[in-house]
Design an enzyme around this catalytic site. Structure first.
Site, PDB file in Angstrom:
ATOM      1  N   ASP A   1      -2.314   1.571  -0.928  1.00  0.00           N
ATOM      2  CA  ASP A   1      -2.771   2.776  -1.605  1.00  0.00           C
ATOM      3  C   ASP A   1      -1.758   3.911  -1.447  1.00  0.00           C
ATOM      4  O   ASP A   1      -1.572   4.697  -2.370  1.00  0.00           O
ATOM      5  CB  ASP A   1      -4.140   3.212  -1.076  1.00  0.00           C
ATOM      6  CG  ASP A   1      -5.273   2.527  -1.844  1.00  0.00           C
ATOM      7  OD1 ASP A   1      -4.963   1.824  -2.828  1.00  0.00           O
ATOM      8  OD2 ASP A   1      -6.444   2.689  -1.468  1.00  0.00           O
TER       9      ASP A   1
ATOM     10  N   GLU B   1      -3.355   6.693   3.969  1.00  0.00           N
ATOM     11  CA  GLU B   1      -3.105   6.050   2.675  1.00  0.00           C
ATOM     12  C   GLU B   1      -3.075   7.028   1.517  1.00  0.00           C
ATOM     13  O   GLU B   1      -3.008   6.617   0.364  1.00  0.00           O
ATOM     14  CB  GLU B   1      -4.160   4.957   2.428  1.00  0.00           C
ATOM     15  CG  GLU B   1      -5.582   5.465   2.545  1.00  0.00           C
ATOM     16  CD  GLU B   1      -6.617   4.368   2.370  1.00  0.00           C
ATOM     17  OE1 GLU B   1      -6.313   3.353   1.735  1.00  0.00           O
ATOM     18  OE2 GLU B   1      -7.738   4.544   2.877  1.00  0.00           O
TER      19      GLU B   1
END
Lengths: 87, 567
Positions: free
Chosen positions: B452, B428
């Site tokens: 993210d 992420e």
């Protein structure tokens, strides 16, 4: 009246949960409970007043109990604050 | 037509019901009989507390324990002796109950507002909420009440507050329109949970939509149409039934394997937030759990959950999945997820700060409690450990070292566990995407957290309206990051999945198939939709589209090309 000085150890001071815990524990006693900081005196049975006093970690407060069961109330109050009020 | 944020999909057609705050103005007067006035205040307070307690009970069922606890907190504040004493003292001085309440509560509210701490600011808004409630009781007014609505109501309101949502009668609400709030706001979450179409942030909705007029809420596209003509109404009625039909048609994919058009087997997993969700996920026909966000265990608690408590939660999910894989993400604290008792300092830039694996590695004793619980639960199913926010291989090595320590301890203590438990990475960060080839050599699996990853890659906070336009996985920067992760993982022969919202985006499905992604982890309601999307593509068709799309320069071009090819 009896009183004792004790230092607040809660890292974020007296916010909702510890203030609520302290006030509800004090509510079980019939005596008046006052928490005295260097600049104010607040009702120890009122979570709102305790929170609004904005007492930060490390403050030395004086707990005053006045009434029939003052000794037991003071012992309980000091024990609670020292233990970090559940935190 | 009005445009707003498409917060909860579906089409609702009904009559507008304006939920307007009541007029709580009053003329202060001099009190003669202060005892009677105090009794009047006490009675209003009692009724308020009783109603609030009932709301909290309802909310436990309809919304959740946490929201209900906020309501219970209101009772404690309303009954506060400090406040009651001050109000009674004011009444003794000749002030009427209404005025005494307003003065006292405003004093406390201002005290809280003056404190530079978010928790206290929240208390200030709680007090304002309580004041409105008690004042309405004193004046005999009705606060916004959404519990008794005629069938087919479209609720039009400035903002949906927790106390309003507590009372919503889901059966009679066809749609929701608000003037404020985004996709992640309280109103949006509630609307989606209740499966009510909702459009938020419609400017001046309360002024423009009159009580009783016919309103269409298109929660899929974010459109609100007031007083539609017959053609428009017929058009939307047809769309509403098409939406219902599509939902129905997806049922054909229930119980079927997840395969591409040329028979390549994929895994359709679910994202869950607590052990109870696992049952819901299985009911929605998922084949595995691709992401169990463990922090909800921590956020719902009053102190660090013990090893046994955590073990029980993980074991429960493992057992519910009956041996199917369960990927559990270790504690992802920090960023936007605050856990009060951990007392993390406020940071200037929390998303680049002390969070997730960084916090865990800095507090190995706390982290080991979780790792031990995960290991113990691995005796009851196929549990895999996923590490969030990894940016360098050192972090993965440290976690694996801690896992080895825990294994040795558990051996010593005679516990059973899966000796070969997999430790993988939630991919992420832009850093992890760039070194996916290095990480793939030491991680057991990858799962791409596109929420993210998109934010970090585009340096854009999707909650910030000014820059949210940059938050899109159609940007070539994000697509290249995703491609690099998948291709690197596949090359090393490890499982690569995706647990972010992009996994359920049917436009991306052909790209993910082309790159060789194995596991799609989505929210429970998206399972059948995603299984259908996967079934529409052969590897050859997906490859052809991929070759074309990855040549494009802008997000707009990418999205247009994917839409044109959509099946």
């Amino acid at each position: 009246m009896v009183s004792e000085k004790v230092t607040l150890v809660n890292p974020q001071g007296l916010h909702m949960r510890p203030a609520g815990m302290f006030a509800s524990a004090m509510g079980k006693f019939s005596c008046d409970v006052t928490v005295v900081t260097p600049d104010k005196e607040v009702n120890g049975k009122s979570p709102m007043a305790l929170m609004a006093a904005g007492i930060p970690c490390g403050t030395e407060v004086e707990v005053r109990c006045d009434g029939a069961d003052e000794a037991e109330a003071l012992a309980a109050a000091v024990e609670l604050i020292k233990s970090g009020l559940g935190e | 037509m009005f445009e707003g944020v498409n917060a909860s999909e579906g089409i609702g057609i009904g009559k507008a019901v304006l939920a307007v705050e009541p007029d709580l103005s009053f003329e202060p007067y001099k009190v003669e009989d202060s005892a009677a006035e105090k009794a009047r205040y006490q009675q209003a307070l009692d009724v308020f507390c009783e109603k609030t307690a009932q709301q909290a009970e309802r909310m436990k069922v309809t919304v959740g324990e946490n929201e209900a606890e906020i309501m219970s907190g209101h009772i404690m504040l309303a009954q506060d002796p400090g406040m009651t004493d001050a109000i009674n003292a004011a009444i003794d001085g000749g002030t009427c109950a209404e005025q005494a309440l307003v003065e006292t509560s405003t004093m406390f509210e201002n005290m809280f507002l003056s404190m530079d701490d978010e928790m206290f600011q929240q208390r200030a808004s709680d007090i304002a909420d309580i004041r409105t409630g008690i004042l309405a009781e004193l004046l005999g007014k009705q606060v916004v009440d959404l519990s008794v609505l005629p069938a087919g109501s479209i609720i039009v309101v400035h903002d949906l507050t927790p106390s309003m949502t507590a009372t919503i009668d889901k059966e009679n609400v066809a749609g929701i329109v608000t003037e404020v709030g985004g996709r992640t706001s309280h109103s949006a979450i509630i609307a989606r949970a209740l499966e009510i179409p909702a459009v938020l942030s419609v400017p001046n909705a309360c002024g423009a939509l009159h009580n009783g007029i016919t309103v269409i809420v298109d929660g899929t596209n974010g459109h609100v149409i007031s007083d539609p003509d017959d053609d428009m109404l017929a058009d939307y009625e047809q769309r509403a039934s098409a939406f219902a039909e599509e939902k129905h048609a997806l049922e054909a994919y229930r119980g079927k394997p997840t395969v591409t058009a040329d028979g390549d087997k994929k895994t359709l997993a679910c994202n869950i937030g607590n052990p109870d969700d696992a049952k819901t996920a299985v009911d929605h026909d998922c084949e595995a759990i691709g992401l169990f966000r463990s922090e909800f265990l921590f956020m719902d608690a009053k102190e660090l959950p013990s090893e046994d408590e955590q073990f029980e939660a993980y074991r429960k999910v493992a057992v519910t999945l009956k041996g199917a894989p369960v990927i559990i993400r270790t504690l992802d604290v920090g960023g936007d997820k605050e856990i009060p008792y951990m007392n993390l300092q406020k940071e200037e830039n929390p998303f680049m700060g002390y969070r997730a694996v960084r916090y865990c590695l800095d507090n190995p004793d706390e982290y080991k409690v979780q790792l031990r619980a995960l290991l113990r639960a691995s005796a009851f199913g196929d549990i895999k450990i996923m590490v969030p926010l990894v940016t360098c291989v050192e972090e993965l090595r440290q976690v694996k070292e801690l896992v080895e320590q825990c294994k040795a301890e558990l051996h010593e203590e005679g516990y059973k566990f899966n000796e070969d438990i997999e430790v993988g990475i939630m991919m992420e960060t832009a850093a992890a995407a760039n070194i996916a080839d290095i990480l793939a050599k030491e991680a057991a699996f990858f799962s791409i957290g596109t929420n993210d990853l998109t934010g970090y890659t585009m340096a854009s906070d999707r909650g910030n309206d000014k820059v949210a336009y940059l938050y899109s996985w159609y940007y070539p920067a994000v697509l290249r990051a995703i491609k690099n992760i998948i291709v690197s993982g596949v090359k090393e022969g490890i499982m690569v999945g995706m647990c972010g919202e992009a996994a359920a985006d049917p436009l991306l499905t052909p790209l993910l198939i082309s790159w060789g992604m194995e596991e799609f982890s989505v929210s429970a309601p998206s399972v059948l939709k995603t299984r259908k999307a996967i079934s529409q593509w052969t590897k050859a068709d997906a490859d052809a589209l991929e070759a074309k799309v990855m040549q494009l320069s802008t997000a707009e071009e990418v999205k247009a090309a994917l839409e044109e090819a959509a099946r």
